[in-house]
Design a protein around this motif. Sequence first.
Motif, PDB file in Angstrom:
ATOM      1  N   VAL A  99      14.860 -37.961  43.080  1.00  0.00           N
ATOM      2  CA  VAL A  99      15.404 -37.616  41.833  1.00  0.00           C
ATOM      3  C   VAL A  99      15.512 -36.145  41.702  1.00  0.00           C
ATOM      4  O   VAL A  99      14.689 -35.537  42.482  1.00  0.00           O
ATOM      5  CB  VAL A  99      14.395 -38.078  40.590  1.00  0.00           C
ATOM      6  CG1 VAL A  99      14.509 -39.526  40.411  1.00  0.00           C
ATOM      7  CG2 VAL A  99      13.133 -37.497  40.648  1.00  0.00           C
ATOM      8  N   THR A 100      16.524 -35.598  40.957  1.00  0.00           N
ATOM      9  CA  THR A 100      16.707 -34.218  40.926  1.00  0.00           C
ATOM     10  C   THR A 100      16.538 -34.169  39.560  1.00  0.00           C
ATOM     11  O   THR A 100      17.484 -34.516  38.645  1.00  0.00           O
ATOM     12  CB  THR A 100      18.042 -33.854  41.298  1.00  0.00           C
ATOM     13  OG1 THR A 100      17.974 -33.639  42.832  1.00  0.00           O
ATOM     14  CG2 THR A 100      18.218 -32.122  41.158  1.00  0.00           C
ATOM     15  N   VAL A 101      15.469 -33.302  38.978  1.00  0.00           N
ATOM     16  CA  VAL A 101      15.232 -32.923  37.481  1.00  0.00           C
ATOM     17  C   VAL A 101      15.595 -31.547  37.300  1.00  0.00           C
ATOM     18  O   VAL A 101      14.949 -30.759  37.756  1.00  0.00           O
ATOM     19  CB  VAL A 101      13.958 -33.529  37.144  1.00  0.00           C
ATOM     20  CG1 VAL A 101      13.620 -33.363  35.538  1.00  0.00           C
ATOM     21  CG2 VAL A 101      13.521 -34.560  37.670  1.00  0.00           C
ATOM     22  N   GLN A 102      16.519 -31.366  36.199  1.00  0.00           N
ATOM     23  CA  GLN A 102      16.374 -30.178  35.673  1.00  0.00           C
ATOM     24  C   GLN A 102      15.850 -30.235  34.085  1.00  0.00           C
ATOM     25  O   GLN A 102      16.122 -30.983  33.377  1.00  0.00           O
ATOM     26  CB  GLN A 102      18.097 -29.846  35.496  1.00  0.00           C
ATOM     27  CG  GLN A 102      18.921 -29.579  36.823  1.00  0.00           C
ATOM     28  CD  GLN A 102      20.411 -29.359  36.670  1.00  0.00           C
ATOM     29  OE1 GLN A 102      21.044 -29.830  35.573  1.00  0.00           O
ATOM     30  NE2 GLN A 102      20.928 -28.729  37.364  1.00  0.00           N
ATOM     31  N   GLY A 103      15.040 -29.028  34.174  1.00  0.00           N
ATOM     32  CA  GLY A 103      14.368 -29.181  32.846  1.00  0.00           C
ATOM     33  C   GLY A 103      13.856 -27.834  32.328  1.00  0.00           C
ATOM     34  O   GLY A 103      13.922 -26.935  33.228  1.00  0.00           O
ATOM     35  N   THR A 104      12.783 -27.795  31.552  1.00  0.00           N
ATOM     36  CA  THR A 104      11.987 -26.821  30.959  1.00  0.00           C
ATOM     37  C   THR A 104      10.563 -27.004  31.356  1.00  0.00           C
ATOM     38  O   THR A 104      10.226 -28.096  30.950  1.00  0.00           O
ATOM     39  CB  THR A 104      12.168 -26.514  29.590  1.00  0.00           C
ATOM     40  OG1 THR A 104      13.713 -26.311  29.276  1.00  0.00           O
ATOM     41  CG2 THR A 104      11.593 -25.232  28.876  1.00  0.00           C
ATOM     42  N   VAL A 105      10.011 -25.921  32.095  1.00  0.00           N
ATOM     43  CA  VAL A 105       8.575 -25.978  31.947  1.00  0.00           C
ATOM     44  C   VAL A 105       7.714 -25.833  30.674  1.00  0.00           C
ATOM     45  O   VAL A 105       8.109 -24.902  29.792  1.00  0.00           O
ATOM     46  CB  VAL A 105       8.037 -24.857  32.878  1.00  0.00           C
ATOM     47  CG1 VAL A 105       6.643 -24.782  33.123  1.00  0.00           C
ATOM     48  CG2 VAL A 105       9.007 -25.036  34.374  1.00  0.00           C
ATOM     49  N   ILE A 106       6.837 -26.611  30.539  1.00  0.00           N
ATOM     50  CA  ILE A 106       5.832 -26.644  29.359  1.00  0.00           C
ATOM     51  C   ILE A 106       4.432 -26.593  29.921  1.00  0.00           C
ATOM     52  O   ILE A 106       4.127 -27.006  31.031  1.00  0.00           O
ATOM     53  CB  ILE A 106       6.182 -27.905  28.524  1.00  0.00           C
ATOM     54  CG1 ILE A 106       5.737 -28.970  29.074  1.00  0.00           C
ATOM     55  CG2 ILE A 106       7.512 -27.883  27.866  1.00  0.00           C
ATOM     56  CD1 ILE A 106       5.660 -30.353  28.099  1.00  0.00           C
ATOM     57  N   ARG A 107       3.425 -26.523  28.986  1.00  0.00           N
ATOM     58  CA  ARG A 107       2.116 -26.547  29.231  1.00  0.00           C
ATOM     59  C   ARG A 107       1.754 -28.081  28.731  1.00  0.00           C
ATOM     60  O   ARG A 107       1.827 -28.250  27.477  1.00  0.00           O
ATOM     61  CB  ARG A 107       1.457 -25.597  28.419  1.00  0.00           C
ATOM     62  CG  ARG A 107      -0.053 -25.634  28.839  1.00  0.00           C
ATOM     63  CD  ARG A 107      -0.886 -24.952  30.033  1.00  0.00           C
ATOM     64  NE  ARG A 107      -0.103 -23.640  30.637  1.00  0.00           N
ATOM     65  CZ  ARG A 107       0.031 -23.457  31.827  1.00  0.00           C
ATOM     66  NH1 ARG A 107      -0.318 -24.276  32.719  1.00  0.00           N
ATOM     67  NH2 ARG A 107       0.508 -22.213  32.206  1.00  0.00           N
ATOM     68  N   PHE A 108       1.560 -28.852  29.474  1.00  0.00           N
ATOM     69  CA  PHE A 108       1.172 -30.092  29.051  1.00  0.00           C
ATOM     70  C   PHE A 108       0.082 -30.469  27.983  1.00  0.00           C
ATOM     71  O   PHE A 108      -1.167 -29.953  28.314  1.00  0.00           O
ATOM     72  CB  PHE A 108       1.238 -31.141  29.999  1.00  0.00           C
ATOM     73  CG  PHE A 108       0.868 -32.569  29.613  1.00  0.00           C
ATOM     74  CD1 PHE A 108       1.789 -33.397  29.104  1.00  0.00           C
ATOM     75  CD2 PHE A 108      -0.369 -33.242  29.519  1.00  0.00           C
ATOM     76  CE1 PHE A 108       1.775 -34.721  28.776  1.00  0.00           C
ATOM     77  CE2 PHE A 108      -0.623 -34.681  29.273  1.00  0.00           C
ATOM     78  CZ  PHE A 108       0.514 -35.272  28.538  1.00  0.00           C
ATOM     79  N   SER A 109       0.078 -31.270  26.874  1.00  0.00           N
ATOM     80  CA  SER A 109      -0.957 -31.484  25.845  1.00  0.00           C
ATOM     81  C   SER A 109      -0.464 -32.854  25.270  1.00  0.00           C
ATOM     82  O   SER A 109       0.258 -33.111  24.683  1.00  0.00           O
ATOM     83  CB  SER A 109      -0.883 -30.597  24.810  1.00  0.00           C
ATOM     84  OG  SER A 109      -1.615 -30.772  23.697  1.00  0.00           O
TER      85      SER A 109
END
Length: 143
Positions: A99-109
Amino acid sequence: MDRWLGPMHPALAALSAVILLTAGCTNPPAVPQPSPEPAPATRLGTIARAEVGDRLTVTATVDRVIADRAFVVRDVDLTNGILLVLSAGPSAPAPPQLVTVQGTVIRFSHRDLADHYALGPPGPYRAFEGRPALVAQALRTWE
């Protein structure tokens, strides 16, 4: 004054030419020197360099699906080799799809995101808690 410069003029021109040629020949061109610092192994734009809020594109293999809107991708270029991806789509791609994913980096909670992404119980997400994850805006699967 013209009489003094007249005979000297060719000599001054020749002297100027000799000085310019000598200066140009005695100084070799500068050779670029290697950087004393080693180049980082991680390329710019990867999750290791990304900060919360950065846009990022990752191409990797789906490792496992945790929930309909949460899956893990695996690639050697990723931090620890894996990355949690949260998707707004109806279902996650199946392993071992590329897969190719375009997205935004978050800090997971898990606590903050569980309801919005229908994540289910926190157990499968413990390894990702507090780490960078990617919220997908676009997802492409490769056949």
